[in-house]
Design an enzyme around this catalytic site. Structure first.
Site, PDB file in Angstrom:
ATOM      1  N   ARG A 291       0.829  -1.248   0.092  1.00 14.01           N
ATOM      2  CA  ARG A 291      -0.100  -0.179   0.053  1.00 14.01           C
ATOM      3  C   ARG A 291       0.916   0.945  -0.060  1.00 14.01           C
ATOM      4  O   ARG A 291       1.498   1.441   0.787  1.00 14.01           O
ATOM      5  CB  ARG A 291      -0.824  -0.054   1.129  1.00 14.01           C
ATOM      6  CG  ARG A 291      -1.757  -1.035   1.375  1.00 14.01           C
ATOM      7  CD  ARG A 291      -2.978  -0.723   2.406  1.00 14.01           C
ATOM      8  NE  ARG A 291      -2.674  -0.183   3.516  1.00 14.01           N
ATOM      9  CZ  ARG A 291      -3.235   0.291   4.377  1.00 14.01           C
ATOM     10  NH1 ARG A 291      -4.591   0.172   4.141  1.00 14.01           N
ATOM     11  NH2 ARG A 291      -3.020   0.901   5.777  1.00 14.01           N
TER      12      ARG A 291
ATOM     13  N   ASP B  44       0.292  -3.552  12.061  1.00 10.60           N
ATOM     14  CA  ASP B  44       0.843  -3.835  10.621  1.00 10.60           C
ATOM     15  C   ASP B  44       1.269  -5.390  10.619  1.00 10.60           C
ATOM     16  O   ASP B  44       2.262  -5.728  11.389  1.00 10.60           O
ATOM     17  CB  ASP B  44       2.006  -2.807  10.395  1.00 10.60           C
ATOM     18  CG  ASP B  44       2.683  -3.018   8.970  1.00 10.60           C
ATOM     19  OD1 ASP B  44       2.522  -2.079   8.206  1.00 10.60           O
ATOM     20  OD2 ASP B  44       2.722  -4.380   8.351  1.00 10.60           O
TER      21      ASP B  44
ATOM     22  N   ASP C  55       4.695  -6.478   9.588  1.00 16.71           N
ATOM     23  CA  ASP C  55       5.938  -6.043  10.356  1.00 16.71           C
ATOM     24  C   ASP C  55       5.897  -7.050  11.439  1.00 16.71           C
ATOM     25  O   ASP C  55       6.602  -7.367  12.285  1.00 16.71           O
ATOM     26  CB  ASP C  55       5.591  -4.787  10.960  1.00 16.71           C
ATOM     27  CG  ASP C  55       6.144  -3.565  10.028  1.00 16.71           C
ATOM     28  OD1 ASP C  55       6.879  -3.912   8.986  1.00 16.71           O
ATOM     29  OD2 ASP C  55       5.856  -2.586  10.297  1.00 16.71           O
TER      30      ASP C  55
HETATM   31  C1  PRP Z   1      -1.098  -4.937   4.146  1.00 16.80           C
HETATM   32  C2  PRP Z   1      -1.915  -6.234   4.357  1.00 16.80           C
HETATM   33  C3  PRP Z   1      -2.727  -6.245   2.983  1.00 16.80           C
HETATM   34  C4  PRP Z   1      -2.970  -4.559   3.037  1.00 16.80           C
HETATM   35  C5  PRP Z   1      -4.325  -4.329   3.130  1.00 16.80           C
HETATM   36  O1  PRP Z   1       0.026  -5.015   3.474  1.00 16.80           O
HETATM   37  O2  PRP Z   1      -1.123  -7.275   4.470  1.00 16.80           O
HETATM   38  O3  PRP Z   1      -2.032  -6.695   2.016  1.00 16.80           O
HETATM   39  O4  PRP Z   1      -2.025  -3.722   3.794  1.00 16.80           O
HETATM   40  O5  PRP Z   1      -4.575  -3.131   3.080  1.00 16.80           O
HETATM   41  P1  PRP Z   1      -5.774  -2.641   2.085  1.00 16.80           P
HETATM   42  O6  PRP Z   1      -7.137  -3.478   2.129  1.00 16.80           O
HETATM   43  O7  PRP Z   1      -5.986  -1.046   2.523  1.00 16.80           O
HETATM   44  O8  PRP Z   1      -5.298  -2.652   0.632  1.00 16.80           O
HETATM   45  P2  PRP Z   1       1.191  -3.881   3.214  1.00 16.80           P
HETATM   46  O9  PRP Z   1       0.548  -2.809   1.938  1.00 16.80           O
HETATM   47  O10 PRP Z   1       1.354  -3.174   4.507  1.00 16.80           O
HETATM   48  O11 PRP Z   1       2.375  -4.572   2.548  1.00 16.80           O
HETATM   49  P3  PRP Z   1       3.136  -5.687   3.394  1.00 16.80           P
HETATM   50  O12 PRP Z   1       2.683  -6.908   3.334  1.00 16.80           O
HETATM   51  O13 PRP Z   1       4.482  -5.585   2.542  1.00 16.80           O
HETATM   52  O14 PRP Z   1       3.643  -5.130   4.859  1.00 16.80           O
HETATM   53  N1  URA Z   2      -2.505  -3.412   6.614  1.00 16.30           N
HETATM   54  C1  URA Z   2      -2.084  -3.961   7.730  1.00 16.30           C
HETATM   55  O1  URA Z   2      -1.232  -4.567   7.877  1.00 16.30           O
HETATM   56  N2  URA Z   2      -2.946  -3.751   8.864  1.00 16.30           N
HETATM   57  C2  URA Z   2      -4.130  -2.807   8.746  1.00 16.30           C
HETATM   58  O2  URA Z   2      -4.604  -2.542   9.854  1.00 16.30           O
HETATM   59  C3  URA Z   2      -4.220  -2.332   7.642  1.00 16.30           C
HETATM   60  C4  URA Z   2      -3.524  -2.575   6.361  1.00 16.30           C
END
Ligand code: PRP
Ligand code: URA
Length: 209
Positions: free
Chosen positions: A104, A200, A203
């Site tokens: 995101r 997150d 993380d």
């Molecule tokens: C997080 C999560 C989803 C997304 C959800 O990923 O694992 O993929 O956010 O959010 P949305 O419904 O608003 O799209 P992130 O973008 O943080 O990436 P990451 O898994 O690499 O940390």
């Molecule tokens: N992505 C995450 O990892 N956590 C949230 O709450 C929303 C988006």
């Protein structure tokens, strides 16, 4: 019309509660993600076709039901979706694994694609797209778009925690995709994080913060 299933099983609720706690450390969080994925997979695969097969037990010949060979593919959304894969493969070891890389944008909260690698015969497989979080729904909608562009026809989405906004976005964009959710939360905050959520997910699984 999409089927939306929210799990109410006490084991799943208990494990998700532990994952929400900010004091739950990375290794325990990862272990819990694997365990919840196993439990959810039991339900997500409920409709797999079976066929009658003749076997011989130590006592006699008999006819038993076995999986009819429906091909599956697990597709985690990178990176947090990876936390579900091992648990699912323990239950369905013959499944193939594809990957969709999305993150995101921190400002716009829009999904940005950086990777897509799927099994070649994706059009013949039942696809289970996995990601712990369904927040705005942008990532899930984009992931389903990608796998459909590659020919996938039968798609299910499985997540740990969903916000109402994400469920609405995914069912509107892809009404043919069933959604399995371990817990449905209240809302999104001003940073598009799920409230109360678990923070997150990436993380917390990989210990990057
Ligand atoms: C997080 C999560 C989803 C997304 C959800 O990923 O694992 O993929 O956010 O959010 P949305 O419904 O608003 O799209 P992130 O973008 O943080 O990436 P990451 O898994 O690499 O940390
Ligand atoms: N992505 C995450 O990892 N956590 C949230 O709450 C929303 C988006």
């Amino acid at each position: 019309m999409a089927k939306i299933m929210v799990f109410e099983h006490p084991l799943i609720q208990h494990k998700v509660a532990l994952m929400r706690n900010k004091d739950t450390a990375c290794k325990e969080f990862r272990d819990l993600a694997r365990e919840v994925a196993m439990l959810m997979t039991y339900e997500v695969t409920r409709d797999l076709p079976t066929e009658e097969v003749e076997i011989e037990t130590p006592i006699c010949k008999t006819t038993v039901k076995m999986l009819a060979g429906k091909k599956l593919a697990i597709v985690p959304i990178l990176r947090a979706g990876l936390g579900f894969v091992d648990g699912m493969l323990e239950i369905i070891p013959s499944a193939k694994v594809g990957h969709v890389g999305l993150y995101r944008d921190p400002e716009t909260h829009e999904p940005v694609e950086y990777y897509c690698k799927l099994p070649e015969d994706i059009d013949k497989r039942k696809i289970i797209i996995v990601d712990p979080m369904l927040a705005t729904g942008g990532s899930a909608v984009a992931a389903v778009d990608f796998v459909k562009q590659k020919g996938a026809k039968e798609i299910t989405f499985m997540c740990l925690i969903a916000a109402p906004e994400g469920i609405e976005a995914l069912t509107t964009a892809h009404p043919d995709v069933d959604i399995y959710i371990a817990a449905k939360d209240e809302k999104l905050n001003e940073n598009a994080y799920i409230v109360p959520g678990l923070g997150d997910a990436g993380d917390r699984i990989f210990g990057t913060k």
